[in-house]
Each structure stands twice: as structure tokens, then as C-alpha cells.
Write an enzyme that holds these catalytic residues in place. Sequence first.
Site, PDB file in Angstrom:
ATOM      1  CB  CYS A  30      -0.922  -0.088   1.217  1.00 53.05           C
ATOM      2  SG  CYS A  30      -1.549   1.457   1.838  1.00 53.05           S
ATOM      3  CB  CYS A  33       0.568   2.019   4.172  1.00 53.36           C
ATOM      4  SG  CYS A  33      -1.109   1.402   4.099  1.00 53.36           S
TER       5      CYS A  33
END
Lengths: 105, 272
Positions: A30, A33
Site C-alpha cells: 500500500c 501507507c
Amino acid sequence: MAVKALKTAEFDGAIQGSHVAVVDFWADWCGPCKMVSPVIDGLEKAYGDRVLVAKVNVDDEHELAARFGVSSIPTVIFFRDGAEVERKIGVQTAGVYQAILEANL
Amino acid sequence: MSYDVLVIGGGPAGLSAAINVRARNKQVLVVSNPMEESPLWKAEQIDNYLGLPGVTGPEMLRVMHRHAQAAGVEFREGKVLNTMHMENAWYVSIGSDMESAAAIVLAGGVSRGKKFPGEEELLGKGVSYCATCDGMLYRGRPVAVVGYGDSARKEASFLEGIGCKVTYFHRPGSCSIQGSGKVESITCDGKTAAVDCVFLLRPTMAPTELFPGLAVEGGYVKVDRRMATNLPGVFAAGDCTGLPLQVAKAVGEGLVAGQSAAAYAVQNGQGR
Ligand SMILES: Cc1cc2nc3c(=O)[nH]c(=O)nc-3n(C[C@H](O)[C@H](O)[C@H](O)COP(=O)(O)OP(=O)(O)OC[C@H]3O[C@@H](n4cnc5c(N)ncnc54)[C@H](O)[C@@H]3O)c2cc1C
């Protein structure tokens, strides 16, 4: 101290053992993230002496992700005396997380 | 690696900005959707671009791309989903990757398409813009993909590959998303699917969604003569800054934005 990586087995004990806790639910795959990660490191630097700053890898800890209904990452959840008080989904600036911590200290 | 300038959008404005950053000998990365998904790709004939009468959209894009490549511009295919400013640098997420730069040129063209009913309320509660980020959370469960091009189809097969049960909606006219507290179903053009997650894979993002706090005026990004926006180190060029929506205007603005961004990177970069 570094941001603590929490596993399912130790999660409840850790959260209940600290007055205020902030947990970053994240995963390797991700990109957003990766942007939040240094912000969480910054929280650890600024608040680490008073607050538990931790992260949970949703890939390894499916159970925790399911239990907290994490449906999009990054999700950052704030706990006070063991109970969830607030959560922020998606990328936020440091100021947003700090304000929530300040309000709960 | 960190760049001097990162350009969002590989149309005429972004490519013009990029070659002008290279002209100042600075490192530049262009992040964009595939060329074939650019609006200009659909133009059958362009007659008002000086020096290239009668050129087709694909010809023009290819020529501009080749020029940028020869100038040493780096490219990354993908969609920018988020940005963040931290300690004098901009961080940009692209699917599962992240890149950083001292300055940004936003050249994403016009973002067409209004939000669907239910989209805003259920964002992060089953509505997602990033298949690579959130797909794993829905393994073995029914999801919908609303797609507009080949890259969305690729993401749908990625989701199938990891075990999601995918219903694909191709370029629907209208959709609405239902659910209380979390996504329960989606209806597109009269067809309803019960799903736990909806991946909305539009080719573009609204500028204000990419850059929280970005000033806009009449739906377009607000810029000054240097193509600077209200955010530090963020410049904008092309269709995203307003009328006329034309190639020559995009190229001219790209030049200004590229030079401004390169100058900003020299002043504020990490001394590279
Ligand atoms: C059918 C048609 C005919 C046209 N005919 C003419 C003509 O004859 N003469 C003329 O001057 N103009 C014409 N135009 C207009 C012209 O195409 C635009 O003015 C020009 O392309 C604008 O350039 P731009 O670089 O600002 O944006 P665009 O060309 O739209 O390029 C932006 C690029 O950025 C990408 N992008 C956006 N957001 C993101 C993101 N978050 N992450 C990654 N990538 C992103 C987009 O997918 C796109 O590829 C025509 C347009 C169309 C559709």
C-alpha cells in the site's frame, strides 16, 4: 524507541496497558501507507513517553483487521483506556493525528 | 529515489513542463496513466497547433513522448492517489509505490465525472480508489470494479487473482452505492450487485482530492503568472488551470510551470 509492531496475541494486553494508544493498520503493498509511516514515527518521537504508538500489519494479522472492521488502509485507530475513541482512514497530516492525541491525553 | 520535480500527468502540459525541467539539468519523473487513455488520443485531427497542421491526437502524443524521453525525462505508469508535504519535500503515492520530489507540477487535465450518490459517505467504508491497497482486505468476498479503461481491467484481474469475486462495470452512465455504515450494494445503469467493496477506478482524481487545501476558482486550479498554486512547491499547468482547453495553451503553461518548479527545487531541494 521504535514504533511497536503488534501481533494478535499481544494486542489486547498492550492496548489495555496504556492510557492512550494509537495503532496504524498498514501493509507492504500500500503506497499511501508508506506515506503515513514516517508521520507515525514522528508521533512516537513526540509522544512515545506518554502514549503507546504501534502498528499492525493487516497481511499478517487478518484477525485484528477483521475484528476492527478495517476496510481500507491506512487506518489509524486511537484508543483510550482500552476502548476505541476515534479512527482516521486514509492519508492525514501529522497535525490531524496530533490533535486527536492532545484531546485524549 | 528523490527527484527535483515530479509531474502528475503525461499530456502536453506535463511533458512540456518535464522537458523544461531537464533543460535546467534537473531530475524529473512524469507519473501518468497510459498514453492511450489520454483525452488527446481520441482527437482525430488537430489543426491549430503551430507547425504541425493536420496531426492526429496519437501522432502528437507519440512525438511529444519521444521528445521527452530523448531529453532524459523518467516515466512511471500509474495513477497518483495521494500527496503529502513533509519537511520540504512532497511525497506522492502511486499504487503500492511512493516517490518524493522537492516540487510538483500538477498537469492532470480536466477531471470529468461527478461523484456518485453514496460515494463520499462510504469512502473508506467499502468504497476504495486503490485496488492494490485494499484488495487483500476483501479476499474471498464479492467486490465491484467501476472501470474506464484497460488499466482498470488489469486491476480487476489482479483482484480476481487474489481471490475477490469481481463484478465489473465498464464505463457506466450512472451509479449509486448503497449501505448503512458500510457498502452493501451498487447499482449501475439499472443493474444491482450485492458487494462488500466498490473499487472506483476513474482515470483522474479531482485536484482538491489529490491536494487537500488546494485553492480552486470556478472548478479550475488557481495559479499566478508563475503557475504557482497556493501550496508551497506545487505548480499547475494545462487544462486543469482553466479555459481555453487547448494543446498550445497547455504546452505554454507547461513551460512556465516547469521552469518555476525547477527554480523552486534549486532553492528548496535537499542540495543535490
Ligand atoms: C476529441 C478531442 C479533440 C480535441 N481537439 C483539439 C484540437 O484540435 N486542438 C487543441 O488545441 N486541443 C484539442 N483538444 C483538447 C486537448 O486534448 C487538451 O487541451 C490537452 O490535451 C490538454 O493537455 P493537458 O496536458 O493539460 O491534459 P491532458 O492531455 O488531459 O493530460 C493529462 C494526463 O494526466 C493523466 N492524469 C490525470 N490525473 C492523474 C493522476 N492522478 N495520476 C496519473 N495520471 C493522471 C490523464 O490520464 C492524462 O493522461 C481535444 C480534446 C479532445 C478530447
